[in-house]
Design an enzyme around this catalytic site. Structure first.
Site, mmCIF file in Angstrom:
data_model
loop_
_atom_site.group_PDB
_atom_site.id
_atom_site.type_symbol
_atom_site.label_atom_id
_atom_site.label_comp_id
_atom_site.label_asym_id
_atom_site.label_seq_id
_atom_site.Cartn_x
_atom_site.Cartn_y
_atom_site.Cartn_z
ATOM 1 N N SER A 113 -17.230 -80.816 28.526
ATOM 2 C CA SER A 113 -17.530 -80.337 29.876
ATOM 3 C C SER A 113 -16.750 -79.085 30.256
ATOM 4 O O SER A 113 -16.860 -78.067 29.594
ATOM 5 C CB SER A 113 -17.295 -81.470 30.870
ATOM 6 O OG SER A 113 -17.773 -81.109 32.131
ATOM 7 N N HIS A 114 -15.916 -79.181 31.272
ATOM 8 C CA HIS A 114 -15.210 -78.017 31.817
ATOM 9 C C HIS A 114 -13.818 -77.861 31.200
ATOM 10 O O HIS A 114 -13.042 -77.027 31.649
ATOM 11 C CB HIS A 114 -15.074 -78.195 33.325
ATOM 12 C CG HIS A 114 -14.482 -79.535 33.651
ATOM 13 N ND1 HIS A 114 -15.212 -80.699 33.514
ATOM 14 C CD2 HIS A 114 -13.256 -79.886 34.038
ATOM 15 C CE1 HIS A 114 -14.444 -81.713 33.827
ATOM 16 N NE2 HIS A 114 -13.243 -81.261 34.138
ATOM 17 N N ASP A 277 -20.421 -74.978 34.567
ATOM 18 C CA ASP A 277 -19.315 -75.308 33.658
ATOM 19 C C ASP A 277 -19.771 -75.270 32.195
ATOM 20 O O ASP A 277 -20.868 -74.821 31.888
ATOM 21 C CB ASP A 277 -18.717 -76.676 34.005
ATOM 22 C CG ASP A 277 -19.659 -77.806 33.653
ATOM 23 O OD1 ASP A 277 -20.887 -77.582 33.683
ATOM 24 O OD2 ASP A 277 -19.178 -78.916 33.344
ATOM 25 N N ASP A 279 -20.913 -77.329 29.912
ATOM 26 C CA ASP A 279 -22.181 -77.933 29.501
ATOM 27 C C ASP A 279 -23.256 -77.852 30.574
ATOM 28 O O ASP A 279 -24.292 -78.524 30.469
ATOM 29 C CB ASP A 279 -21.958 -79.388 29.076
ATOM 30 C CG ASP A 279 -21.415 -80.234 30.212
ATOM 31 O OD1 ASP A 279 -20.678 -79.700 31.061
ATOM 32 O OD2 ASP A 279 -21.738 -81.439 30.268
ATOM 33 N N ASP A 281 -23.575 -78.815 33.726
ATOM 34 C CA ASP A 281 -23.957 -79.837 34.707
ATOM 35 C C ASP A 281 -23.250 -79.671 36.059
ATOM 36 O O ASP A 281 -23.627 -80.314 37.022
ATOM 37 C CB ASP A 281 -23.788 -81.259 34.142
ATOM 38 C CG ASP A 281 -22.375 -81.563 33.690
ATOM 39 O OD1 ASP A 281 -21.500 -80.681 33.792
ATOM 40 O OD2 ASP A 281 -22.149 -82.705 33.217
ATOM 41 N N ARG A 282 -22.247 -78.795 36.126
ATOM 42 C CA ARG A 282 -21.559 -78.601 37.415
ATOM 43 C C ARG A 282 -22.019 -77.328 38.104
ATOM 44 O O ARG A 282 -22.577 -76.436 37.469
ATOM 45 C CB ARG A 282 -20.051 -78.521 37.195
ATOM 46 C CG ARG A 282 -19.488 -79.811 36.661
ATOM 47 C CD ARG A 282 -17.975 -79.785 36.664
ATOM 48 N NE ARG A 282 -17.487 -81.098 36.271
ATOM 49 C CZ ARG A 282 -16.300 -81.574 36.570
ATOM 50 N NH1 ARG A 282 -15.440 -80.841 37.255
ATOM 51 N NH2 ARG A 282 -15.935 -82.784 36.187
ATOM 52 N N LYS A 376 -26.135 -84.748 36.214
ATOM 53 C CA LYS A 376 -26.029 -83.709 37.233
ATOM 54 C C LYS A 376 -26.470 -82.388 36.620
ATOM 55 O O LYS A 376 -26.499 -82.242 35.397
ATOM 56 C CB LYS A 376 -24.621 -83.640 37.786
ATOM 57 C CG LYS A 376 -23.551 -83.428 36.755
ATOM 58 C CD LYS A 376 -22.174 -83.626 37.378
ATOM 59 C CE LYS A 376 -21.080 -83.477 36.350
ATOM 60 N NZ LYS A 376 -20.192 -84.631 36.293
#
Ligand code: G1P
Ligand code: ZN
Length: 543
Positions: A113-114, A277, A279, A281-282, A376
């Site tokens: 992720s982030h 982010d 991947d 999703d944010r 998300k």
């Protein structure tokens, strides 16, 4: 090509956290480490046999190696077909969509992720099931337990796959399809939003900037925002994915997307800016001179959702994770729709989305999405906002001001205390837990505690239960303090302190959040003693 059974020793630390298994790259590079975990997935989810599996990642360091391993193990474990994003790239929401679109039995998404990337950075793997959502608590528990006993894994040697060439390759009875990572996702977005109106908004001078932070959303943003919606090419920055994300941390918040935030506070600011982010999703949403907190973004999008083509006449409910501000609750009450509060982690929304109980959901951690996928979705939020700007014709700041005047403003901040020793983190948590029974009716600087709990959740759809999802001190509608331990960190323990205070509609609605929340932060210190017990004067990050 020979399929081998390889003897392995179990790794005791393969317990998935809030979003999959996340560790330092070096941990994943240990012999058989990834193989061990993947075999556990294949064993615990037998429906993959004879079925399709989607594979992709956020493009970070080690992504291609991991995908090679995953494909070689998929063949050896009887998967019939793998569908891979070109170059090994798929954002998390695009992977979720592909699983749904192709009726796949699951998906492997390689991402942390982030978190930072590169040889010294983090790596991770998320396992999603049919329907596109992350494996639930029961399945992840099973995978972890099995990984601790595993003695062998199956792998096929000598596979050569070209991740960069689109099309279908046949290997050992396995069909490997490398797909354009953007195409299907872009088509889905076109069904949900009024591209014509957004294009028109841009044509009439609406200016936007999107920072992909050199992570997975770059190709998606270039195709959708520039090629399909007609934004100037320069509107997308950081649009080329890099294995180390350009050395930065692809975390779209006020700290890590600082240049973008600063640009939006200046005189030359465009009308709208956003970032995503690692991947994809944010999302971070900014207007000229304005940061829209994720809780507000959820509430405001819920209020306008019915005006967007994919949602007209079908906004059934909204869900938010427990620590997320109660701004969305106020909108749900006004619209007369259901509002659900779930534990932290997107997987808890999936049953509600599947059942049609909620249409939109969000988390304070810069996550927003809807029932179009089961993750998300950063670019979805960006397009939803652009569509709202296009249909209302109002600047973002005016929309926010109007919203607060109607519903009041939920000032919100999250304070992270990172890299603590597990013992200290546990001490802070248990000290607060022990106090919970005594807190109700006590008053702190004019605010009275109405309720204090160790948050537990019963899933309204399948009845599954989960406890200890955060400690909550509620001061009626006026305020809340939440304390929970992070489940995604890879170094030490992280405590998150969440502060929420609602300013009534006739109150001071335009203050900086830190200033508006300073008195509540002092109360939080008085109750939790987090600064004192951790020896930290300030949190590492306040967003
Ligand atoms: C964090 C966020 C949470 C989010 C998760 C995965 O988890 O707080 O909302 O779902 O990342 O993106 P945490 O580290 O708090 O467990
Ligand atoms: Zn992410």
């Amino acid at each position: 090509m020979p399929t081998r059974e390889v003897a392995t020793k179990p790794y005791p630390d393969q317990r998935p956290g809030t979003a999959g298994l996340r560790k330092k790259v070096a941990v994943f590079q240990q012999p058989h480490y990834l193989e061990n975990f993947l075999q556990s997935i294949f064993d615990c989810h037998p429906s993959l046999r004879g079925a399709s599996l989607v594979i992709g990642g956020d493009g970070r360091y080690h992504n291609r190696d991991a995908i090679g391993t995953a494909v070689a193990m998929a063949v050896a474990n009887g998967v019939a077909k793998v569908i891979i994003g070109q170059g090994g790239l798929l954002t998390t929401p695009a992977a979720s969509h592909l699983i749904r679109l192709r009726g796949a039995a699951g998906g492997l998404i390689f991402t942390a992720s982030h978190n930072p990337a590169g040889p010294e950075g983090d790596f991770g793997v998320k396992f999603n099931v049919a329907g596109g959502g992350q494996a639930d608590v029961a399945l992840t528990g099973k995978i972890h337990a099995h990984s601790r006993e595993l003695a062998r894994y199956r792998i096929c040697d000598g596979l050569e796959i070209d991740l960069d060439r689109r099309g279908t390759q046949q290997v050992e009875g396995l069909e490997i399809e490398v797909v354009d990572c953007v195409e299907d996702y872009a088509q889905l977005m076109q069904k949900l939003f009024d591209f014509e109106r957004i294009r028109d908004w841009i044509k009439r001078g609406g200016r936007l900037r999107f920072d992909a932070l050199h992570a997975a959303t770059g190709p998606y943003a270039r195709r959708i925002l520039v090629e399909m919606l007609g934004a100037p090419a320069a509107s997308v920055v950081g649009g080329v994915p890099l294995e180390d994300f350009g050395g930065g941390q692809p975390d779209p918040n006020l700290i890590h997307a600082k240049p973008l935030v600063e640009a939006m506070m200046g005189a030359e600011a465009p009308d709208f800016a956003a970032a995503s982010d690692g991947d994809g999703d944010r999302n971070l949403i900014l207007g000229r001179g304005l940061f829209v907190s994720p809780g507000d973004s959820l509430a405001m999008l819920t209020a306008h959702l019915d005006r967007l083509p994919g949602y007209r006449g079908r906004v059934h409910g909204v869900a938010r994770s427990m620590p997320t501000s109660r701004a969305a609750d106020a909108v749900a009450a006004a619209l007369g729709i259901e509002c659900q509060q779930t534990p932290t982690g997107w997987k808890f929304f999936c049953n509600l989305l599947d059942a049609g109980r909620v249409t939109i959901c969000g988390e304070e951690s810069f996550g927003t999405g809807s029932d179009h996928v089961r993750e998300k979705d950063g670019l979805w939020a960006v397009l939803a906002w652009l569509n709202v700007l296009a249909v209302t014709g109002k600047p973002l700041a005016a929309l926010a001001a109007g919203h607060w005047h109607r519903f009041g403003r939920h000032y919100f901040q999250r304070h992270d205390y990172e890299n603590l020793s597990a013992a200290v983190a546990a001490q802070v948590t248990s000290a607060l837990r022990a106090q919970l029974p005594d807190l109700p009716r006590r008053e702190f600087s004019g605010l009275q505690v109405t309720h204090a709990e160790d948050f537990a959740y019963v899933d309204p759809i399948d009845g599954s239960q989960i406890e200890h999802q955060g400690l909550v001190v509620t001061f009626g509608e006026a305020a809340r303090i939440v304390l929970r331990t992070s489940g995604t960190g890879t170094e030490g323990a992280t405590l998150r302190l969440y502060l929420e205070r609602c300013e009534p509609r006739d109150g001071a609605l335009e203050r900086p959040a830190a200033e508006a929340l300073a008195p509540l932060a002092a109360i939080a210190e008085q109750i939790t003693r987090i600064g004192e017990l951790t020896g930290r004067k300030n949190p590492n990050v306040a967003t």
